[in-house]
Design a protein around this motif. Structure first.
Motif: not given
Lengths: 468, 405
Positions: A435, A304, B121-123, A297-302, A59, B125-130, A325-327, A63, B220
């Protein structure tokens, strides 16, 4: 209508051992390193408990990674990291068939995209040879394009690293966990270690549930390893989480490359990789962003978008494929570049921290190393009669859905059967949350991201948990 | 391996109506394959009314419409193979995974009616958590109408297409409070009236011209979303986020299996007869572009059936020229013309990405041969006419959109 909290479909786990049980070994942290250490000590006959704050393994840092089995060609020479990567690789090769784990030897190309990088290739080659990775070849521009016809013609030259391979980053540690359990190891999930006391002979660890007693504590707490380490009384290092964002492309892109495409590494990171995955996708990443937070562990649009553009530059045809997917993963880097491994003999405390990015490969080697550090502490009593096999969910092994009588497919993108989902809900090594279920089965991990199956998978899990 | 005359993949409105029509035309050696447990396709979980008016002269809910279609197919003795997932297409052989094991078929003619899905959401490319509580309308509908599970209490809906309003209805059905609907564009992506109904009668704020900055999560669980307008940020508290619309064809199998893939449409190139450039391979319904209403797929299914009949009776191979469209076009179909076959005054149907007034210019081999004045909405299809100019092999048709300045 019944409200179901999707984050708590699976009940919080309680431990299944006696309250006053005294363990030989307590491993704190069920990431890939903790699971491998757990397996090693259990196999050697030590009475071992694996303590984890989350309700499932993997976790934290483990992951999210690029799922590559590294040769160590570019590891810092002469370090423990280097030793453990190579030993871990060897160990993996020994056990993979017994456990039914995937191994896809795609090889890797370290590609130079400009003259400056081209000039560095020889040094990388020499370093690799020095690291006793013998199967290395320098490839010319033409040789690269022959091997990788879809790669941008900007590729100037490359080193072909024969040993680099793909594995399953989730079911590999799961197999270690299962092996440990089958050798008599105990688990304590949802037990967050909050403190501890050493009475000169043994440790009593305070947790968010009941206290746990052990003669030796092994701290493999990943992103929290510095905090847990302070329990022994001294603060020797600081974890600086390093975020890595990833973009996964649809399996339609799978045939665009043959090898793992590595950049010429910098001091800090291996850089952005393009690789296939054991599940038949294309993975691009990671970034390397130091941060304070151990949880964000947020992703950031820019970011990505930038990763995508970098990948398109290297592999232009990738533009025609959709993102699945994005992670983001957090690597437990420390304030130094090396592994923070040490033993406090007086207090019987072993630290395994700062396993920054090579943990998946090095874990089995680390486990052997840690066992040897601790060798004299108790009598060996190896268990040789247990055998563990996992469901190989890689795209290159026979899958459940290809067999007769599997029931039906629930997740159509990843071809996951109802039986696989049901099975993953049960047992001590079963999923502890959604998950964990995804990691065990691939359900909902495909291009539609649950559009078709999330509701059905939720229902199956709910029923399985209720009906036991 | 079993030789069959016609294989139809997908038992939604397009696939089933094609099967019914082909049966009526006398083709009995026909199998429909469906990966779900029941036939009917996407309407199965669209719990609201609005289906069947054109096809059955009856106002039906999605599930009843799906049921009616499936029952019709059963009455007519159509062989529908359920729980059959297509896993491979190679050398004209279709391989299915079924509960009885792997099955293979070699059809003379195949119709792919695979449907569409929303972009998750993935495609985007939105910012943030899961979080498992970040879902699509499709998932919400399945929670609501198939599994009867309420996954969260307060939702933010991302997008403002027709389907986004269907998401509101599904949320209402589940007792989920919709905190806001947010749209990146300045105007909603469907009829303005819907915006006012949503605001005035449902009391749901509709924000247009806002950027979704971040999905804020903790362990989450969704806590809120951050939106911004003109640089000003605001948090909307919620425990679920529903991404709606941006439909994309369920076409990965086609992209993997055939070379003539059109990445603008995310589908195979097809002629006015729904024929691809692979012999005997037809494509119809929502897999040819984004999602259109069920009745359009139904009538498309009928139409493709007659084209399949022609193909099987005359075995004619099409003589194909390509149509290209510029980047203002979100999708168009057909994407090719079979010049041996009549055009009936129609070139193609398309949608533009943005609201705009302007003209669509039609070029034949770089020569302007026609224009169409349009007032375009991204949710309304535009039919492009064709005055009969004789077309030859290797001709090239190109469409360009020029906005009024």
């Amino acid at each position: 209508m019944e409200h179901i909290d999707l984050n708590h479909i699976f009940p919080k786990r309680v431990s299944n051992f006696a309250k006053d049980e005294l363990f030989d070994i307590a491993v704190v942290g069920a990431g890939v390193v903790g699971c491998a250490i757990f397996k090693e000590f259990c196999e050697q006959g030590a009475k071992t408990v694996l303590i984890e704050k989350a309700n499932d393994i993997l976790e934290g840092a483990s992951k999210g990674n690029s799922a590559i089995l590294h040769t160590g060609f570019d590891a810092p020479p002469g370090t423990l990291e280097h030793e453990c990567i190579q030993r871990g690789y060897e160990e993996y090769m020994k056990i993979k068939d017994e456990y039914n784990l995937p191994f896809l030897n795609t090889k890797a190309l370290v590609v130079a995209w400009n003259d400056e990088q081209l000039a560095k290739l020889d040094a990388i080659l020499q370093k690799g040879l020095g690291n006793s990775v013998k199967e290395l070849e320098i490839l010319s521009h033409e040789q690269i394009l022959k091997r990788e016809p879809n790669l941008s013609s900007d590729a100037k030259g490359a080193i072909l690293v024969h040993g680099e391979s793909l594995i399953d980053p989730w079911n590999t540690p799961l197999a270690y966990l299962k092996k440990g359990i089958s050798c008599g190891g105990k688990t304590a999930f949802s037990h967050k270690v909050t403190g501890g006391h050493h009475d000169g002979k043994c440790w009593e660890l305070q947790t968010s549930q009941e206290p746990i007693k052990a003669k030796v504590v092994i701290n493999a707490a990943g992103l929290y390893s510095d905090i847990v380490d302070a329990i022994k009384g001294t603060k020797d290092f600081k974890i600086i989480p390093r975020k890595g964002q990833f973009v996964i492309f649809d399996e339609t892109a799978y045939n665009l490359i043959n090898s793992i495409i590595l950049p010429v590494p910098t001091k800090r990171t291996k850089g952005v990789v393009i690789t296939k995955t054991a599940f038949g996708n294309i993975l691009v990443g990671p970034t390397a962003e130091d941060q304070e937070s151990r949880t964000n562990s947020d992703t950031v649009k820019e970011t990505l978008e930038d990763l995508k553009q970098k990948a398109f530059h290297m592999l232009p045809a990738l533009k025609n494929h959709k993102v699945t997917a994005t992670f983001a993963g957090l690597r437990p880097a420390s304030d130094e570049t090396y592994y923070r491994v040490g033993i406090n003999d007086e207090k019987n405390w072993i630290t395994v921290g700062g396993i920054r990015s090579t943990g998946l490969t090095s874990s089995l080697g680390l486990a052997k190393h840690i066992f040897e550090l601790n060798d004299k502490k108790y009598e060996k009593n190896p268990k040789t009669d247990t055998k563990v096999t996992i469901t190989n969910i890689s795209e290159f092994a026979p899958r459940e859905y290809q067999k007769e009588d599997y029931g039906k497919i629930v997740c159509h993108c990843e071809c996951v059967t109802e039986k696989e989902i049901r099975d993953a809900c049960h047992g001590e090594s079963g999923a502890g949350n959604i998950s964990g279920l995804k990691r065990r089965t691939r359900a909902m991990m495909g291009r539609c991201q649950g559009f078709n199956c999330e509701a059905a998978v939720t229902q199956i899990c709910k029923n399985e948990v209720q009906n036991g | 391996m079993v030789d069959i005359n016609i294989a139809i993949i997908g038992a939604g409105p397009a696939g089933l109506s094609a099967a019914l029509e082909l049966k009526k035309l006398g083709f009995d050696d026909l199998v429909v394959f469906e990966r779900e447990d029941e036939a009917g396709g996407t309407p199965r979980h669209c719990g609201h009314l609005g289906f069947g008016m054109f096809e059955f002269k009856q106002l039906l809910s999605g599930p009843n419409y799906a049921k009616k279609l499936a029952e019709k197919a059963a009455q007519k003795g159509i062989n529908v193979q359920l729980k059959s997932t297509l896993i491979k297409v190679e050398d004209g052989i279709l391989t299915f995974s079924t509960p009885e094991g792997i099955k293979q078929y070699k059809p003379t003619c195949t119709l792919f009616a695979l449907g569409a899905r929303e972009t998750p959401r993935s495609d985007r490319l939105v910012s943030g958590g899961r979080s498992p509580n970040i879902i699509t309308t499709g998932t919400l509908q399945r929670f609501a109408y198939l599994q009867k599970i309420k996954p969260f209490e307060k939702a933010v809906i991302v997008g403002s297409e027709i389907v986004s309003f269907s998401a509101i209805m599904s949320a209402k059905h589940l007792g989920i409070k919709v905190e806001a609907m947010i749209e990146e564009k300045e105007q909603i992506e469907s009829f303005c009236i819907l915006k006012y109904i949503t605001k005035l009668f449902l009391n749901i704020p509709v924000y247009t011209g806002v950027k979704l900055e971040n999905i804020n999560t903790q362990d989450k669980a969704v806590q809120s979303v951050t939106i911004s307008k003109d640089g000003k940020k605001e948090d909307i508290a919620c425990d679920g986020v529903i991404f709606t619309g941006k439909f994309t064809p369920e076409s990965s199998m086609l992209q993997k299996s055939f070379v003539d893939f059109n990445t603008q449409n995310s589908s195979l190139n097809i002629t006015q007869n729904f024929q691809s450039s692979s012999d005997g391979v037809f494509v119809a319904g929502n897999v040819t572009r984004g999602a259109l209403a069920a009745f359009r797929c139904y009538f498309e299914g009928k139409k493709v059936a007659s084209k399949i009949k022609d193909y099987l009776n005359f075995k004619h191979t099409p003589k194909i020229i390509k149509i290209e469209a510029d980047e203002n076009v979100s999708w168009y179909y057909p994407t090719m013309l079979d010049i041996k076959s009549p055009l009936e005054g129609h070139l193609t149907t398309l949608r533009l990405k943005n609201r705009a007034k302007g003209i669509i210019k039609i070029y034949l081999n770089d020569r302007l041969v026609g224009t169409k004045k349009v007032w375009a909405f991204p949710f309304i299809s535009i039919s492009i006419p064709w005055k009969d100019i004789e077309l030859k092999e290797k001709d090239n048709i190109r469409l360009e959109f020029l906005a009024n300045s």
